[in-house]
Design a protein around this motif. Structure first.
Motif, mmCIF file in Angstrom:
data_model
loop_
_atom_site.group_PDB
_atom_site.id
_atom_site.type_symbol
_atom_site.label_atom_id
_atom_site.label_comp_id
_atom_site.label_asym_id
_atom_site.label_seq_id
_atom_site.Cartn_x
_atom_site.Cartn_y
_atom_site.Cartn_z
ATOM 1 N N ASP A 22 -5.341 4.837 -5.513
ATOM 2 C CA ASP A 22 -5.342 6.258 -5.867
ATOM 3 C C ASP A 22 -4.799 7.142 -4.746
ATOM 4 O O ASP A 22 -4.701 8.363 -4.913
ATOM 5 C CB ASP A 22 -6.765 6.706 -6.221
ATOM 6 C CG ASP A 22 -7.285 6.032 -7.481
ATOM 7 O OD1 ASP A 22 -6.462 5.741 -8.372
ATOM 8 O OD2 ASP A 22 -8.505 5.784 -7.560
ATOM 9 N N LEU A 23 -4.460 6.534 -3.604
ATOM 10 C CA LEU A 23 -3.951 7.291 -2.471
ATOM 11 C C LEU A 23 -2.429 7.214 -2.398
ATOM 12 O O LEU A 23 -1.801 6.380 -3.047
ATOM 13 C CB LEU A 23 -4.558 6.752 -1.167
ATOM 14 C CG LEU A 23 -6.083 6.775 -1.054
ATOM 15 C CD1 LEU A 23 -6.518 6.120 0.257
ATOM 16 C CD2 LEU A 23 -6.609 8.198 -1.147
ATOM 17 N N SER A 24 -1.859 8.059 -1.572
ATOM 18 C CA SER A 24 -0.419 8.037 -1.318
ATOM 19 C C SER A 24 -0.167 7.369 0.030
ATOM 20 O O SER A 24 -0.837 7.674 1.017
ATOM 21 C CB SER A 24 0.133 9.465 -1.306
ATOM 22 O OG SER A 24 1.503 9.462 -0.960
ATOM 23 N N TRP A 25 0.823 6.456 0.056
ATOM 24 C CA TRP A 25 1.147 5.704 1.269
ATOM 25 C C TRP A 25 2.642 5.888 1.573
ATOM 26 O O TRP A 25 3.432 4.952 1.455
ATOM 27 C CB TRP A 25 0.821 4.227 1.071
ATOM 28 C CG TRP A 25 -0.603 3.961 0.684
ATOM 29 C CD1 TRP A 25 -1.152 4.087 -0.558
ATOM 30 C CD2 TRP A 25 -1.650 3.543 1.552
ATOM 31 N NE1 TRP A 25 -2.485 3.765 -0.531
ATOM 32 C CE2 TRP A 25 -2.826 3.423 0.759
ATOM 33 C CE3 TRP A 25 -1.728 3.245 2.912
ATOM 34 C CZ2 TRP A 25 -4.047 3.027 1.286
ATOM 35 C CZ3 TRP A 25 -2.947 2.847 3.444
ATOM 36 C CH2 TRP A 25 -4.087 2.744 2.636
ATOM 37 N N PRO A 26 3.046 7.064 1.993
ATOM 38 C CA PRO A 26 4.481 7.385 2.076
ATOM 39 C C PRO A 26 5.244 6.644 3.166
ATOM 40 O O PRO A 26 6.474 6.559 3.095
ATOM 41 C CB PRO A 26 4.483 8.890 2.341
ATOM 42 C CG PRO A 26 3.171 9.161 3.016
ATOM 43 C CD PRO A 26 2.201 8.218 2.366
ATOM 44 N N LYS A 27 4.541 6.094 4.188
ATOM 45 C CA LYS A 27 5.249 5.460 5.302
ATOM 46 C C LYS A 27 5.013 3.957 5.411
ATOM 47 O O LYS A 27 5.597 3.309 6.289
ATOM 48 C CB LYS A 27 4.851 6.134 6.620
ATOM 49 C CG LYS A 27 5.278 7.588 6.715
ATOM 50 C CD LYS A 27 4.998 8.164 8.090
ATOM 51 C CE LYS A 27 5.483 9.611 8.191
ATOM 52 N NZ LYS A 27 5.246 10.183 9.541
ATOM 53 N N LEU A 28 4.200 3.402 4.542
ATOM 54 C CA LEU A 28 3.879 1.981 4.638
ATOM 55 C C LEU A 28 5.108 1.132 4.316
ATOM 56 O O LEU A 28 5.683 1.238 3.236
ATOM 57 C CB LEU A 28 2.737 1.629 3.686
ATOM 58 C CG LEU A 28 2.204 0.191 3.777
ATOM 59 C CD1 LEU A 28 1.693 -0.110 5.182
ATOM 60 C CD2 LEU A 28 1.106 -0.042 2.748
ATOM 61 N N GLN A 29 5.493 0.269 5.267
ATOM 62 C CA GLN A 29 6.679 -0.563 5.101
ATOM 63 C C GLN A 29 6.371 -2.052 5.068
ATOM 64 O O GLN A 29 7.128 -2.826 4.482
ATOM 65 C CB GLN A 29 7.673 -0.294 6.242
ATOM 66 C CG GLN A 29 8.185 1.128 6.294
ATOM 67 C CD GLN A 29 9.230 1.311 7.373
ATOM 68 O OE1 GLN A 29 10.095 0.462 7.583
ATOM 69 N NE2 GLN A 29 9.160 2.431 8.080
ATOM 70 N N ASP A 30 5.293 -2.456 5.708
ATOM 71 C CA ASP A 30 4.986 -3.881 5.858
ATOM 72 C C ASP A 30 3.563 -4.126 5.369
ATOM 73 O O ASP A 30 2.604 -3.660 5.983
ATOM 74 C CB ASP A 30 5.133 -4.272 7.334
ATOM 75 C CG ASP A 30 5.032 -5.769 7.565
ATOM 76 O OD1 ASP A 30 4.389 -6.454 6.753
ATOM 77 O OD2 ASP A 30 5.585 -6.253 8.562
ATOM 78 N N LEU A 31 3.424 -4.870 4.267
ATOM 79 C CA LEU A 31 2.111 -5.100 3.660
ATOM 80 C C LEU A 31 1.867 -6.593 3.483
ATOM 81 O O LEU A 31 2.697 -7.315 2.918
ATOM 82 C CB LEU A 31 2.028 -4.410 2.301
ATOM 83 C CG LEU A 31 0.761 -4.674 1.471
ATOM 84 C CD1 LEU A 31 -0.476 -4.139 2.183
ATOM 85 C CD2 LEU A 31 0.899 -4.057 0.082
ATOM 86 N N SER A 32 0.716 -7.050 3.980
ATOM 87 C CA SER A 32 0.297 -8.437 3.808
ATOM 88 C C SER A 32 -1.090 -8.455 3.179
ATOM 89 O O SER A 32 -2.020 -7.838 3.695
ATOM 90 C CB SER A 32 0.270 -9.161 5.160
ATOM 91 O OG SER A 32 -0.203 -10.489 5.008
ATOM 92 N N ILE A 33 -1.224 -9.153 2.052
ATOM 93 C CA ILE A 33 -2.497 -9.259 1.344
ATOM 94 C C ILE A 33 -2.926 -10.719 1.356
ATOM 95 O O ILE A 33 -2.196 -11.593 0.876
ATOM 96 C CB ILE A 33 -2.379 -8.753 -0.103
ATOM 97 C CG1 ILE A 33 -1.837 -7.324 -0.123
ATOM 98 C CG2 ILE A 33 -3.725 -8.818 -0.800
ATOM 99 C CD1 ILE A 33 -1.590 -6.788 -1.519
ATOM 100 N N ARG A 34 -4.106 -10.978 1.893
ATOM 101 C CA ARG A 34 -4.598 -12.345 2.050
ATOM 102 C C ARG A 34 -5.970 -12.493 1.401
ATOM 103 O O ARG A 34 -6.490 -11.558 0.817
ATOM 104 C CB ARG A 34 -4.683 -12.700 3.538
ATOM 105 C CG ARG A 34 -3.374 -12.549 4.287
ATOM 106 C CD ARG A 34 -3.564 -12.769 5.770
ATOM 107 N NE ARG A 34 -2.327 -12.603 6.518
ATOM 108 C CZ ARG A 34 -2.244 -12.641 7.844
ATOM 109 N NH1 ARG A 34 -3.345 -12.834 8.565
ATOM 110 N NH2 ARG A 34 -1.085 -12.482 8.446
ATOM 111 N N GLY A 35 -6.539 -13.686 1.549
ATOM 112 C CA GLY A 35 -7.893 -13.917 1.057
ATOM 113 C C GLY A 35 -7.918 -14.344 -0.392
ATOM 114 O O GLY A 35 -7.082 -15.117 -0.843
ATOM 115 N N ARG A 36 -8.865 -13.806 -1.158
ATOM 116 C CA ARG A 36 -8.983 -14.155 -2.572
ATOM 117 C C ARG A 36 -9.587 -12.984 -3.334
ATOM 118 O O ARG A 36 -10.300 -12.153 -2.783
ATOM 119 C CB ARG A 36 -9.831 -15.412 -2.755
ATOM 120 C CG ARG A 36 -11.189 -15.372 -2.081
ATOM 121 C CD ARG A 36 -11.948 -16.661 -2.325
ATOM 122 N NE ARG A 36 -13.247 -16.674 -1.669
ATOM 123 C CZ ARG A 36 -13.516 -17.357 -0.572
ATOM 124 N NH1 ARG A 36 -12.577 -18.078 -0.007
ATOM 125 N NH2 ARG A 36 -14.720 -17.336 -0.032
#
Length: 305
Positions: A22-36
């Protein structure tokens, strides 16, 4: 933080992904999602979250699959989701769904693609139910890998990792041919090829010969699930482990690199090695003959030849 962060690593189990969407992430360029995933809602919120990242350039989703579930898509399936991403340079997806809308994005600027496994599938060779009973291991078939690659227009691709299961000997020939002939800028290739038929004798020379059509290769990393490999966590006799070590270093590696030297820019080949003595798996390097120095380098144990 959401409006200023440029790089983010998320442990899915504890991240409020629904609120983050629900938030805005205007500068995020590198995203890593881990876990489960800890809930169905997290998977449903992921497409909304990714849609809020207009400058995303690197995306890695290496989420373990619990139980014997199917492959939950990242952007929904092509028939149910309209979320899209543009401008990615690197995409890593563990145990992907071939129908995932993530593979319909604009990939014209994509430099790196990894269709991988998390945790690594080769550890499953241990057959230890205490470790694996809670995880799904929905490894792609070679045909599914090929279907994903054909969906994506990747003219700039320079680095590729594939993890797949070959149903029979030669079942992945079409995939290997496509990889070797379709991407003119491909310089780094990593293949994890597993045998569905445990009786198959791996024709590693044939596989290497098919890859020589990729003339721009500079480095190749191969896990070919050799039929005579002792495998990880082996309880074989010390003499058997030593015999495989000698065969691997003195014969198997040099044979493969000699074939792949037909690629004029190739610097080295790395082969996955399971060490019986230390119960570890690593990537010893076999440099090509056009480069000075030792013909075998194992940085983990310091040995050269």
């Amino acid at each position: 933080m959401a409006r200023t962060v440029q790089q983010l690593t998320i442990p899915m189990e504890t991240s409020p992904i629904c609120a983050m969407a629900d938030l805005s992430w205007p500068k995020l360029q590198d995203l890593s999602i881990r876990g489960r995933y800890s809930s169905v809602e997290q998977g449903q919120a992921l497409p909304r979250f990714l849609a809020s990242l207009p400058r995303l350039r690197t995306l890695s989703v290496t989420i373990c699959r619990r139980g014997r579930s199917a492959r939950p898509p990242i952007l929904g399936t092509s028939s149910t989701s309209r979320t899209t991403i543009a401008g990615l340079r690197s995409l890593t997806v563990a145990y992907p769904d071939p129908d995932d809308n993530i593979f319909s994005i604009d990939a014209t600027h994509l430099l790196h693609l990894s269709l991988c496994d998390a945790p690594r599938f080769y550890h499953d060779r241990s057959k230890d139910d205490r470790v694996w009973s809670t995880f799904a291991i929905p490894i792609l078939s070679s045909a599914e890998c090929l279907s994903i690659l054909r969906r994506m227009n990747m003219p700039a691709l320079s680095s590729l990792e594939l993890v797949y299961l070959a149903g029979t000997a030669g079942a992945d020939d079409e995939l290997l041919s496509y990889v070797a002939q379709t991407f003119p800028h491909l310089s780094r290739l990593e293949l994890h090829r597993y045998r569905a038929n445990r009786e198959e004798v791996v024709d590693y020379a044939h596989i290497a010969e098919m890859l020589t059509a990729a003339r721009g290769l500079r480095s190749v990393r191969l896990n070919l699930d050799f039929h005579d490999d002792i495998g990880p966590y082996s309880d074989c006799a010390v003499s058997v482990g030593r015999e495989w070590q000698v065969k691997f270093r003195e014969h198997r590696g040099p044979e493969i690199v000699a074939i792949l030297e037909e690629c004029p820019w190739l610097e080295y080949v790395e082969l996955l090695y399971h060490d019986h003595a230390s119960w570890s798996s690593r990537w010893p390097k076999f440099p090509t003959s056009r480069y000075p120095g030792p013909r075998f380098i194992d940085p983990d144990d310091g040995s050269t030849r």
